[in-house]
Design a protein around this motif. Structure first.
Motif, short mmCIF file in Angstrom:
data_model
loop_
_atom_site.label_atom_id
_atom_site.label_comp_id
_atom_site.label_asym_id
_atom_site.label_seq_id
_atom_site.Cartn_x
_atom_site.Cartn_y
_atom_site.Cartn_z
N SER A 152 2.43 -35.07 40.84
CA SER A 152 3.81 -34.60 40.95
C SER A 152 4.70 -35.20 39.86
O SER A 152 4.74 -36.42 39.66
N GLY A 153 5.39 -34.33 39.14
CA GLY A 153 6.33 -34.75 38.11
C GLY A 153 5.71 -35.07 36.77
O GLY A 153 6.38 -35.57 35.87
N LYS A 154 4.43 -34.80 36.58
CA LYS A 154 3.75 -35.12 35.32
C LYS A 154 4.42 -34.44 34.13
O LYS A 154 4.89 -33.30 34.22
N ASP A 155 4.45 -35.12 33.01
CA ASP A 155 4.96 -34.55 31.76
C ASP A 155 3.95 -33.55 31.22
O ASP A 155 2.84 -33.91 30.84
N LEU A 156 4.33 -32.27 31.16
CA LEU A 156 3.39 -31.22 30.75
C LEU A 156 3.18 -31.16 29.25
O LEU A 156 2.36 -30.36 28.78
N THR A 157 3.91 -31.94 28.48
CA THR A 157 3.70 -31.91 27.04
C THR A 157 2.49 -32.76 26.63
O THR A 157 2.06 -32.72 25.49
N THR A 158 1.94 -33.52 27.58
CA THR A 158 0.77 -34.32 27.25
C THR A 158 -0.43 -33.44 26.99
O THR A 158 -0.56 -32.36 27.55
N ALA A 159 -1.31 -33.90 26.15
CA ALA A 159 -2.53 -33.14 25.84
C ALA A 159 -3.72 -33.62 26.64
O ALA A 159 -4.83 -33.16 26.46
N GLU A 160 -3.49 -34.59 27.53
CA GLU A 160 -4.59 -35.18 28.28
C GLU A 160 -4.74 -34.57 29.67
O GLU A 160 -3.77 -34.15 30.28
N HIS A 161 -5.95 -34.57 30.17
CA HIS A 161 -6.21 -34.15 31.54
C HIS A 161 -5.96 -35.31 32.47
O HIS A 161 -5.99 -36.47 32.08
#
Length: 451
Positions: free
Chosen positions: A440-449
């Motif tokens: 919940s609330g994760k930054d979607l710009t990250t490239a990591e799984h």
């Protein structure tokens, strides 16, 4: 620290400044576009499910045994579900490479054309074996289109939304499923008001033909939205990595998120298949009037329209895992009481049983869009979300009506195998939700799984 969010959500990407950069006007337009798109897709796709239980078996798969015709029609239903992961793979690949919007336009056109074509198909009596072949072909096209639609629609909303309210906005998008089901059920109810002979000869075609109007409205809205800002920000990196492995191969190198995304959706899809698609043919065999069951299904859709955004918003507050686990545990506990209520022969108990089942299904289903969106990095997110969702729908819902019909045919009509089927599939969701990390609330710009 914001008491409404899990501790893991706090940080630079979840500050109050995040909400300021969200274009509210565009977000509302994107959400409306995704809602309409998923509504149209599910109207068309679920319409077949209802017609398969009512009339398509006899028209396209004639047999001396009506149960055999029904199983054959549900087999074609399964073919559509088999095609959904293929659509997720195809549109996910190009959606991760070229963008979300263009893929969503293509999926909508494909679905509209395939559904209209079903509405004009000749029957087995008119052209023989070519009729079921064409029906299966159109069903596969529908499946491919739906396979690319849901993931893209979910991402368009999730990647536009404020991280702290991602559940709320994607919850609105996910209303496309119950609204599409509601519209398809209403369309069938209206068609069944015709005399039985008229309905069986031409009236069943009308709901399929009506999809053309929905297509025009949906395309008009969809063409006006902008591309996902998260995808656009990653576009330059994507160009630099043009020679990288295809998204699906990147996913298979670290398959844990994809496995979890698939497993967590099996429970809600199996339950919805049992209490929507299969329930029509099942209740006919135990003495319920079909029109009564159809009216209950309409009420169930209305319950979902309230429950899905409610549970999805709740997942913003207490986390995706907590909502999923609660719903799946309730499904296991309810598996046997559900069919006891249905088998009572009492319409009031039938209504209570199915409505409670729908609330439980919504609790499992509602967190899927934000959860799956947060499990994958931007470069593989469309592929990961689409494959995870569609594989879970294939395993959980695609074969469930066929399996349920076969179990009933080999168990002298006992509902015990159906309860066991529901408990087992909900148990899979429990395990997946328990193992998964909170997203919940994760930054979607990250490239990591994650996962």
């Amino acid at each position: 620290m914001n008491p409404r969010l899990p501790a893991s959500v706090e940080g630079p990407h979840s500050s109050r400044d995040a909400e300021a950069v969200v274009d509210r006007s565009q977000l509302r337009k994107v959400t409306l576009s995704s809602l309409l798109g998923t509504t149209i897709e599910y109207y068309d796709f679920l319409l077949y499910s209802t017609m398969a239980a009512l009339v398509l078996g006899d028209l396209f798969f004639p047999a001396s045994n009506s149960a055999v015709s029904t199983i054959a029609a549900f087999g074609t239903l399964a073919a559509g579900y088999v095609a959904r992961p293929i659509g997720g793979l195809i549109f996910g690949h190009f959606g991760d490479k070229l963008g979300r919007k263009s893929m969503l336009v293509i999926t909508m056109v494909m679905m509209g054309i395939a559904s209209f074509a079903i509405g004009v198909l000749p029957t087995y009596e008119q052209i023989g074996v070519l009729a079921p072949i064409l029906l299966v072909t159109m069903r596969v096209v529908q499946g491919v289109a739906v396979g690319g639609e849901w993931g893209g629609a979910a991402l368009m909303v999730a990647e536009h939304a404020d991280p702290r309210r991602r559940g709320f906005w994607t919850g609105l998008m996910q209303l496309g499923s119950p609204v599409g089901f509601l519209l398809s059920t209403l369309a069938v109810m209206i068609a069944t008001l015709l005399p039985e002979e008229s309905f069986n000869s031409w009236g069943w075609r009308l709901p399929f033909l009506a999809s053309a109007l929905l297509l025009v409205i949906g395309l008009y809205i969809r063409m006006s939205v902008v591309e996902s800002p998260v995808f656009e920000d990653a576009a330059e990196k994507a160009k630099e990595a043009a020679a990288a492995k295809p998204p699906v191969l990147q996913l298979l190198r670290t398959p844990r998120p994809l496995i979890l995304a698939c497993a967590v959706g099996i429970g809600p899809f199996a339950l919805t298949a049992l209490i929507t698609s299969h329930i029509i043919s099942y209740t006919k065999t135990i003495g319920y009037d079909t029109s009564t069951v159809m009216r209950v299904l309409v009420v169930m859709s209305m319950v979902s329209i309230i429950a899905i955004p409610g549970f999805s918003t709740l997942s913003d507050r207490i986390g995706r895992r907590a909502v999923s686990l609660t719903g799946a545990a309730a499904a296991v506990l309810y598996a046997f009481p559900l069919y006891a209520l249905i088998n009572s022969g009492d319409t009031t108990l039938l209504v209570i049983g199915l409505l409670l089942g729908q609330v439980i299904q919504s609790a499992m289903y509602a967190p899927l869009a934000p959860l799956l969106s947060e499990l994958f990095g931007t470069g593989v997110r469309y592929t990961g979300v689409s494959l995870g969702y569609q594989l879970s729908s294939l395993i959980g819902a695609g074969f469930t009506p066929l399996i349920a019909a076969s179990l009933l045919a080999t168990s002298d009509g006992s509902s015990l195998p159906l309860s066991l089927l529901l408990a087992i599939t909900a148990g899979i969701t429990i395990v997946a939700a328990w193992v998964a990390s909170e997203t919940s609330g994760k930054d979607l710009t990250t490239a990591e799984h994650v996962g």
